[in-house]
Every structure is written in structure tokens, then in C-alpha cells.
Write an enzyme that holds these catalytic residues in place. Structure first.
Site, short mmCIF file in Angstrom:
data_model
loop_
_atom_site.label_atom_id
_atom_site.label_comp_id
_atom_site.label_asym_id
_atom_site.label_seq_id
_atom_site.Cartn_x
_atom_site.Cartn_y
_atom_site.Cartn_z
N CYS A 2 -4.76 -5.55 7.01
CA CYS A 2 -4.75 -5.96 8.41
C CYS A 2 -5.58 -5.00 9.24
CB CYS A 2 -3.31 -5.99 8.94
SG CYS A 2 -2.19 -7.01 7.94
N ILE A 52 -0.87 -11.42 2.81
CA ILE A 52 -0.95 -11.20 1.37
C ILE A 52 0.43 -11.41 0.73
CG2 ILE A 52 -1.50 -9.53 -0.45
CD1 ILE A 52 -3.94 -10.32 1.19
N GLY A 361 -12.16 -0.19 -9.40
CA GLY A 361 -12.04 1.05 -10.16
C GLY A 361 -12.33 2.30 -9.36
#
Length: 634
Positions: A2, A52, A361
């Protein structure tokens, strides 16, 4: 993921609810799903939501605790929130939502600011206590999520991005001159500075308390390298693989489509392997390539994608950099010049077309010693220790100056080596990191700029971090330095801005606090083993990755910058440096700029780093300063 913003009236009236809405709307891209505001006589809070977890309206912010005492705006994800929620539910807290946001409220009600030690995740939040009349603002341990704040005698505001603060009335845009020097040295502006005098970054691992009594900033977390484990390499390798697997699984929790960035390097490939082994459906993977094979890693990404049968997507950056560059640069709000911002933007855009959350990663190089510069610096430091200090201080500078008279590649390397050997380790590491030599800076900066800067030098940032490190050796000290400077100031800013520009959440399991703290206990030889970088991470990933991935030469997320400046973005760069050049003219010697440009175009020298930094500076200036000046003149 957000965007948050807000202000306090403790030092002066900052505005009303419409002011908050404007702040929130300026960072709409960070949260296009919903927005909200809260205001009273003391504070105002604004929020933009990218949903989410718990996609219902119950998750909308600002969020109020069940008893009405606490109000929060929160940006991020707390990966251990379910375990905390279970504990608090057992203790009787009446949860109304399934969000991690409400867990923060509940935990704060129970433990106050001490609750920060229990949160494992990426976050920046502001929490208002209606009883004590205090505003608590906190940022996660390594700086995955940004937090900027404005402070003057009569103003206080905060936001996820500077642009939200700049929507407020009467905000000074006075430039901080030492930040310009920092930018050309590092290609970013290290915290707590920003390019503006009155706007600052809250450093990672810090919290701020704002009240009628003023502002207090304190550090709540730091990583220590002082406690070295005595476990065997075999035990540690097994422990690392299990830890990395669990922390990757933690980040696969989502109520929206989830995928991964896949470059074909060790870190992203290992993360994809762990995701694939813990997913019931094919993992969606995204890669970016270039026409220039020297910078194209897609063949390695394809190999990993085929090994784990992922749903793989690729995008090749052809001749479309110019079309997007102005838009891309505008998201940074202050000068930022890591060239990999371009592929990061495009891979984020590609990922967002498929998913809402991507796992990456990031962090493997800083946590496990993966950069080529560590090899360079280690060699130089070993040589440095072979010579008496008096010899290094007196003879080597003369040798360096002798080789500086020639521009041949061998002489330039010799000049650099002898200069570095004459320095102390911390200063030597700064030289390894610096993107501009002092000699060139003194030619580039105008006399007025140099006079105003006085004795200031950007190396202080590196040296202060290096000297604060408590590790037992040079490798641990430079890893700490990068974790405190380059990681939050460069890598994580780039990923946050480019992913949020596309309304995409990016999660980085290797930057989990438990992995960072675990790695800090390892002997440096398990990370940097006789020149082999990321030794233990390679050993941990051996069961899931081929030797072709584990032991290939590192490419990094690089771009063909020198060629771009002579081709694809040549006209754009000339326009900004020599036509739209008002910013450059205020601080730099334009004759030097022209000379550098001419030498680069004629292929007499590669000045791509400094020319790119100039372009990024001038593009920022034209977007954020020049436009306003034109408006004032009108």
C-alpha cells in the site's frame, strides 16, 4: 502492499481531509484498490490500498482498534501474523478482520512499541494513540518499505513517497548540496538524507514518536556479526536450506495471483525452486532480456523454468527505452541512477500482467557476499596488509599519480590499485563502491559548488557504517556496510518504486530477519571462501539447482548503458544535458560535461556511469524543479 501518508498539527496546521485525499491520490499507484482518510485536531492519516490479504472491505484503512483507541495506516506484509493472531485471540482479543493490519493494532495495545521485535515482515506504518496523543511511525528492519518525513519548525508530515509530501502547501524545495555529491558518488542518496533540505528518510530498523513534546527517533534493531557459530558446515548448510524453504513458503501466502521474478541467477533460481516444490500449481515466472547477448540471461532463466515446469513469461527490451524513461524516472522523486531500474520496471510490468504478488531473490548478494566488488576489495585489502603503513601512505600515492598520466587501461588499473592500497580499509571500500573519482568530481562540479561543499566528502557515509560494524574481519564489516547503505538506499528503493509503479507487491525471502541474523553468525569463509562468492548458499541450493546455474559467472541485472548512450538514448540525453540544462548549469561545469560527452561519443573513453547520473539528475530536475520554476515565472 500500500501507500501511506499523513501529517501532525502539533507544530502547525497542515490542512484538512481534502489535503489528505490529495496526498493519497498522488500515490494512487501504490494502492489502486481503495483509499481512506482519518483526521482529528492532532493528526491526519491517509491510505491507498493494494488488496493482498482479506480482500473484503473490512481490510480498508485507516483501521481503528476494536475499542477505538488506536488508528493505523500500514504499508507492507507481516509474514508471522497468523501465529501472533492465534496468541492474541487466545488471550481474548476480538478480531473483526483477517488482516495483518489488525494484528499490529492488537499487539500494540498489549505491548506498546516493544511489539516491533515480534513482527517479521516488511512494513512502514503510522499508529495514532488517541489516549496518549502520540503518533508512532516505524519502518522495517532492512528498509524494504520506504518512509519519508518533513520536519520544520511549523510543519510535520510523512509519506511512502516524497511526491505525497510535495502536494502540501508551502513546502520548500531547497536542494541539499551534500546530497548531490552523495548521489554522484553512490547513484542514490543514502538515509537519512533526501535531495531536499527539509525532507528526510526514517532509517531502517528505526521508530519515531511524534507528540506535542516534539519528535524522538530511536533504533529498535540492528544486525550483529559478533557471535560466530561453532556448528559444522554440513549442519549450517542443512539449516540454511530449511530456513530458506520455510521463509519462502511464508511469502507464498496470498489471496491474489502470485508468481516470481526469475533472472537465472542463484538467488532467484533458488527461490523459484523452493516455490515449485511447495506449490500445487505451476509457478508463474517472469524474465527480462536484451538484444545484446552480453546482458541477456534469459537462456539461464529458461533452463530453470524448464526444470521446474513453470508458466514462464519473457520480455525483451529492444528499442523502447526512450519511450518509457521519463515516466520511469518520475517515480523516484529524487535523483536515482542505478541503471537496472530499467529492467526492474519492465519485469515488474510483465509480472503485473500475470500476478499481483511476485517473489524475488533480492538480498542474496548483500547477505551472503555475492558481488564481484567483494573480490576486488578483498584482494586489495590482502595486499594492503602486506605493506607497512608508512610505505602505503608515502610511496603509493606517488605511484598512483605517476600512472594517472596515461589513459591506457593497464595504467588506469595500476593508478586505481596504488591509490586504494594507500588508504585505510573503510576508505578503500568507499573507493571500490564510488561511481565517480574525486579527480573527475572536482572537474565536474563548479567552483561555487566546491566552495559551498567545503570539506564535505561522501566517504563519511561508508566509513561511519564500516566503523560501526562489530564483525571480526574485513568481509563482515563490508557486508554490514552494504546492508546499511547500498541495500536500503539503492537495491530496495529501486525494487519498491518500480514494482509499485506497476501496482505489484514484491517479497524477498532471503531478506527475512531470521536469514539475515543466521548469516551474520557464519564465519566469513562460509560466505566468501577463497574468492568463491556465496559459498554456503550454493551448497544449500545444490539439491535443487544445476551446476550450470550455481557456478556460472555472475552477470547481475545489468544494461548495455555505454551503447545506449551512443545510440538508443543519445538524442534524449543530449536534449536534457545541453538544452534542458538549467539544473546542470546551477551546480556543474558545462565545459566538462561537454568534454565527457564528446569523449564517450567518439569512443575515446567510457563515461557511461557519470553521464547516466547526469541524465538522471537532469530528468529529475526538469520534472520536480524546473516545472515549478516555469510555473512561478508564468
Amino acid at each position: 502492499m500500500c501507500g501511506i501518508a499523513g501529517f501532525s498539527h502539533f507544530f502547525g496546521n497542515m490542512g484538512d481531509k481534502e489535503t489528505l485525499k490529495e496526498m493519497g491520490n498522488s500515490i494512487y499507484h501504490r494502492g489502486p484498490d481503495a483509499g481512506g482518510e482519518y483526521i482529528n485536531d492532532n493528526v491526519g492519516l491517509a491510505h491507498r490500498r493494494l488488496a493482498i490479504i482479506d480482500l473484503s472491505e473490512a481490510g480498508v484503512q485507516p483501521m481503528t482498534s476494536h475499542d477505538g483507541q488506536y488508528i493505523i495506516v500500514f504499508n507492507g506484509e507481516i509474514y508471522n501474523y497468523l501465529a501472533i493472531r492465534d496468541e492474541l485471540s487466545a488471550a481474548g482479543y476480538p478480531f473483526k478482520t483477517h488482516t495483518d493490519t489488525e494484528v499490529i493494532l492488537a499487539l500494540y495495545a498489549l505491548e506498546g512499541k516493544e511489539m516491533l521485535s515480534k513482527l517479521n515482515g516488511m512494513f512502514a506504518f503510522a499508529l495514532w494513540d488517541t489516549t496518549t496523543k502520540e503518533l508512532l511511525i516505524a519502518r522495517d528492519r532492512v528498509g524494504k518499505k520506504p518512509l519519508y518525513y518533513l520536519k520544520t519548525d511549523t510543519q510535520f508530515a510523512f509519506a511512502s513517497e516524497i511526491k505525497a509530501i510535495l502536494t502540501l502547501p508551502n513546502i520548500s524545495k531547497e536542494i541539499r548540496l551534500d546530497a548531490i555529491h552523495d548521489f554522484f558518488a553512490y547513484q542514490y542518496i543514502p538515509d537519512p538524507k533526501t535531495i531536499f533540505n527539509d525532507i528526510h528518510k526514517l532509517p531502517p530498523g528505526h521508530l519515531m514518536t511524534v507528540s506535542n513534546d516534539g519528535i524522538e527517533i530511536e533504533q529498535y534493531w540492528d544486525v550483529t556479526f559478533s557471535k560466530t557459530t561453532t556448528k559444522t558446515e554440513q549442519e549450517l548448510t542443512k539449516e540454511l536450506f530449511e530456513l530458506a524453504t520455510e521463509r519462502t513458503k511464508d511469502r507464498m501466502m496470498s489471496d491474489v495471483p502470485l508468481g516470481a521474478f526469475l533472472s537465472g541467477g542463484i538467488d532467484s533460481s533458488g527461490v523459484v525452486a523452493m516455490m515449485a516444490q511447495n506449490s500445487e500449481t505451476p509457478v508463474k515466472t517472469c524474465s527480462i532480456g536484451f538484444d545484446d547477448k552480453k546482458y541477456n540471461e534469459t537462456e539461464f532463466a529458461k533452463a530453470v523454468a524448464e526444470q521446474y515446469q513453470t508458466e514462464h513469461h519473457e520480455f525483451t527490451v529492444h528499442q523502447n527505452v526512450t519511450d518509457s524513461l521519463e515516466e520511469i524516472v518520475a517515480y523516484f522523486d529524487e535523483p536515482f541512477a542505478d541503471p537496472s531500474l530499467v529492467p526492474t520496471y519492465f519485469v515488474s510490468k510483465l509480472a503485473r500482467s500475470q500476478v499481483t504478488v511476485a517473489i524475488a531473490g533480492d538480498g542474496g548478494d548483500e547477505v551472503f557476499a555475492g558481488y564481484e566488488k567483494y573480490t576486488t576489495d578483498d584482494i586489495e585489502n590482502r595486499l594492503r596488509n602486506k605493506f607497512p603503513k608508512v610505505l602505503r601512505k608515502n610511496l603509493f600515492p606517488m605511484l598512483s599519480n605517476m600512472f594517472a598520466k596515461s589513459e591506457s587501461p593497464i595504467c588506469r588499473k595500476a593508478k586505481s590499485l596504488f591509490y586504494s592500497l594507500s588508504l585505510e580499509p573503510a576508505m578503500g571500500f568507499y573507493v571500490t563502491n564510488s561511481q565517480i573519482e574525486d579527480r573527475l568530481w572536482k572537474k565536474l562540479a563548479s567552483n561555487k559548488t566546491l566552495q559551498r561543499l567545503g570539506s564535505y566528502h561522501p566517504s563519511k557515509i561508508t566509513i561511519d557504517a564500516y566503523n560501526k560494524a562489530d564483525g571480526p574481519d574485513h568481509v563482515s564489516k563490508i557486508l554490514y556496510t552494504d546492508m546499511k547503505t547500498y541495500l536500503p538506499g539503492g537495491i530496495l528503493v529501486k525494487v519498491d518504486r518500480m514494482s509499485m509503479a506497476n501496482s505489484l507487491e514484491v517479497r524477498a525471502p532471503i531478506l527475512d530477519k531470521d536469514i539475515i541474523e543466521f548469516a551474520a553468525t557464519l564465519p566469513s569463509s562460509l560466505k566468501f571462501n577463497s574468492g568463491e562468492k556465496k559459498h554456503i548458499l550454493k551448497e544449500a541450493f545444490k539439491p535443487v539447482l544445476s551446476d550450470d546455474i550455481l557456478y556460472r559467472k555472475k552477470m547481475g541485472f545489468s544494461v548495455p548503458l555505454a551503447a545506449w548512450l551512443r545510440g538508443e538514448i543519445k538524442d534524449l540525453t543530449e536534449d536534457y544535458l545541453f538544452t534542458k540544462s538549467s539544473g546542470m548549469q546551477q551546480f556543474f561545469n558545462m565545459e566538462t560535461v561537454k568534454d565527457l560527452w564528446s569523449q564517450h561519443q567518439q569512443n575515446k573513453a567510457d563515461h557511461s556511469n557519470v553521464l547516466w547520473s547526469m541524465l538522471m539528475f537532469q530528468m529529475w530536475w526538469f520534472k520536480y524543479i524546473q516545472v515549478e520554476q516555469h510555473s512561478d515565472e508564468a
